[in-house]
Design a protein around this motif. Structure first.
Motif, PDB file in Angstrom:
ATOM      1  N   VAL A   1     -26.619 -20.760  39.811  1.00  0.00           N
ATOM      2  CA  VAL A   1     -27.343 -20.982  38.554  1.00  0.00           C
ATOM      3  C   VAL A   1     -27.419 -19.685  37.748  1.00  0.00           C
ATOM      4  CG1 VAL A   1     -29.612 -21.473  37.560  1.00  0.00           C
ATOM      5  CG2 VAL A   1     -28.686 -22.954  39.344  1.00  0.00           C
ATOM      6  N   LEU A   2     -27.775 -18.593  38.416  1.00  0.00           N
ATOM      7  CA  LEU A   2     -27.890 -17.308  37.728  1.00  0.00           C
ATOM      8  C   LEU A   2     -26.547 -16.839  37.195  1.00  0.00           C
ATOM      9  CD1 LEU A   2     -30.381 -15.428  40.092  1.00  0.00           C
ATOM     10  CD2 LEU A   2     -30.881 -16.728  38.017  1.00  0.00           C
ATOM     11  N   ARG A   3     -25.482 -17.126  37.949  1.00  0.00           N
ATOM     12  CA  ARG A   3     -24.143 -16.741  37.502  1.00  0.00           C
ATOM     13  C   ARG A   3     -23.737 -17.539  36.267  1.00  0.00           C
ATOM     14  NH1 ARG A   3     -19.090 -18.255  37.482  1.00  0.00           N
ATOM     15  NH2 ARG A   3     -19.546 -20.244  38.520  1.00  0.00           N
ATOM     16  N   LEU A   4     -23.994 -18.832  36.290  1.00  0.00           N
ATOM     17  CA  LEU A   4     -23.620 -19.682  35.167  1.00  0.00           C
ATOM     18  C   LEU A   4     -24.427 -19.351  33.905  1.00  0.00           C
ATOM     19  CD1 LEU A   4     -23.299 -23.115  37.017  1.00  0.00           C
ATOM     20  CD2 LEU A   4     -21.430 -21.755  36.049  1.00  0.00           C
ATOM     21  N   CYS A   5     -25.673 -18.984  34.102  1.00  0.00           N
ATOM     22  CA  CYS A   5     -26.534 -18.669  32.958  1.00  0.00           C
ATOM     23  C   CYS A   5     -26.423 -17.214  32.524  1.00  0.00           C
ATOM     24  CB  CYS A   5     -27.997 -18.975  33.296  1.00  0.00           C
ATOM     25  SG  CYS A   5     -28.348 -20.727  33.546  1.00  0.00           S
ATOM     26  N   ASP A   6     -25.800 -16.383  33.375  1.00  0.00           N
ATOM     27  CA  ASP A   6     -25.693 -14.947  33.111  1.00  0.00           C
ATOM     28  C   ASP A   6     -27.076 -14.344  32.897  1.00  0.00           C
ATOM     29  OD1 ASP A   6     -24.539 -12.465  32.704  1.00  0.00           O
ATOM     30  OD2 ASP A   6     -24.229 -12.778  30.563  1.00  0.00           O
ATOM     31  N   MET A   7     -27.980 -14.641  33.856  1.00  0.00           N
ATOM     32  CA  MET A   7     -29.356 -14.165  33.769  1.00  0.00           C
ATOM     33  C   MET A   7     -29.811 -13.635  35.113  1.00  0.00           C
ATOM     34  SD  MET A   7     -31.219 -17.313  31.765  1.00  0.00           S
ATOM     35  CE  MET A   7     -30.707 -17.832  30.126  1.00  0.00           C
ATOM     36  N   CYS A   8     -30.856 -12.811  35.073  1.00  0.00           N
ATOM     37  CA  CYS A   8     -31.529 -12.455  36.309  1.00  0.00           C
ATOM     38  C   CYS A   8     -32.528 -13.573  36.632  1.00  0.00           C
ATOM     39  CB  CYS A   8     -32.242 -11.110  36.176  1.00  0.00           C
ATOM     40  SG  CYS A   8     -33.631 -11.121  35.029  1.00  0.00           S
ATOM     41  N   ARG A   9     -33.101 -13.544  37.832  1.00  0.00           N
ATOM     42  CA  ARG A   9     -34.000 -14.603  38.266  1.00  0.00           C
ATOM     43  C   ARG A   9     -35.226 -14.715  37.349  1.00  0.00           C
ATOM     44  NH1 ARG A   9     -34.813 -17.047  43.480  1.00  0.00           N
ATOM     45  NH2 ARG A   9     -33.136 -15.696  44.236  1.00  0.00           N
ATOM     46  N   ALA A  10     -35.810 -13.541  36.983  1.00  0.00           N
ATOM     47  CA  ALA A  10     -37.026 -13.571  36.162  1.00  0.00           C
ATOM     48  C   ALA A  10     -36.755 -14.193  34.798  1.00  0.00           C
ATOM     49  CB  ALA A  10     -37.570 -12.152  35.999  1.00  0.00           C
ATOM     50  N   THR A  11     -35.611 -13.844  34.194  1.00  0.00           N
ATOM     51  CA  THR A  11     -35.277 -14.404  32.885  1.00  0.00           C
ATOM     52  C   THR A  11     -35.017 -15.903  32.975  1.00  0.00           C
ATOM     53  OG1 THR A  11     -34.309 -12.289  32.188  1.00  0.00           O
ATOM     54  CG2 THR A  11     -33.675 -14.254  30.940  1.00  0.00           C
ATOM     55  N   PHE A  12     -34.352 -16.314  34.059  1.00  0.00           N
ATOM     56  CA  PHE A  12     -34.088 -17.746  34.223  1.00  0.00           C
ATOM     57  C   PHE A  12     -35.385 -18.545  34.282  1.00  0.00           C
ATOM     58  CE2 PHE A  12     -33.849 -21.326  37.224  1.00  0.00           C
ATOM     59  CZ  PHE A  12     -33.017 -22.173  36.500  1.00  0.00           C
TER      60      PHE A  12
END
Length: 208
Positions: free
Chosen positions: A177-188
């Motif tokens: 999920v984080l890879r697909l969204c290009d986000m860190c966990r907190a931002t996600f």
């Protein structure tokens, strides 16, 4: 006796050339010129501390203006005392000739230098406070005009809803999920909360 110079600019994009030119005119050797490019909020400055270790009694330190020693009245006074009383060095403030400890050795000269130092320290602190207030007022006015400050908000991918759905159905793990969204966990999780809030609002509006 060695002659030193100290330059401070409050951030890395400020130009120290004006201070450097004034100090170079005093014939200071390049290895005795110390420059800090960082905030003056404390005295954990690497070049200033390195210079302090080298200073010996009888040495002479040039600075362009008194506010190079600190951000406020107390800091300037403390550093002046450290340099003149503890390190026993002379100080010459280039843009204020009265602040030259070489010419203020008698009682009257010392009294005048101390008085000027206190006044200039107070003025430097007041000016910094005025600048900060003007900056705060400018920020408030800019925000009122819709100007946004800080880093741009990380956008969510167009298929964010689909990704969230797959994650909730455990078809995707968090790493994917984080890879697909290009986000860190907190931002996600922050974007997820916003996403759910918007969806809940839409659902409640549809039920009315």
């Amino acid at each position: 006796m060695e002659t030193y110079g100290y330059v401070r600019v409050s951030c890395t994009d400020q130009n120290e050339e004006r201070q450097r030119i004034s100090l170079n005119a005093k014939g200071i050797a390049p290895q005795n010129l110390y420059i800090d490019k960082q905030s003056g909020k404390d005295f954990a400055r690497p070049q200033y501390q390195r210079m302090l270790k080298r200073l010996q009694p009888g040495d002479l330190l040039y600075i362009l203006s008194i506010d190079r020693l600190g951000r406020n009245y107390k800091e300037i006074q403390d550093q002046w005392r450290t340099l003149t009383k503890i390190k026993s060095v002379d100080i010459c403030v280039i843009d204020m000739p009265l602040l030259d400890t070489r010419t203020a050795k008698d009682l009257m000269g010392t009294f005048i230098a101390d008085l000027v130092l206190q006044i200039l320290s107070f003025v430097a602190e007041n000016e910094r406070d005025s600048i900060r207030k003007r900056q705060d007022q400018g920020i408030v006015a800019a925000k009122a005009r819709g100007v946004r400050f800080g880093r741009p908000k990380k956008p969510v991918p167009e298929d964010f809803a689909q990704i969230v759905g797959q994650w909730e159905r455990r078809e995707l793990d968090m790493r994917e999920v984080l890879r697909l969204c290009d986000m860190c966990r907190a931002t996600f999780y922050k974007r997820l909360r916003e996403f759910r809030t918007v969806n809940n609002t839409k659902n409640e509006s549809g039920q009315c």
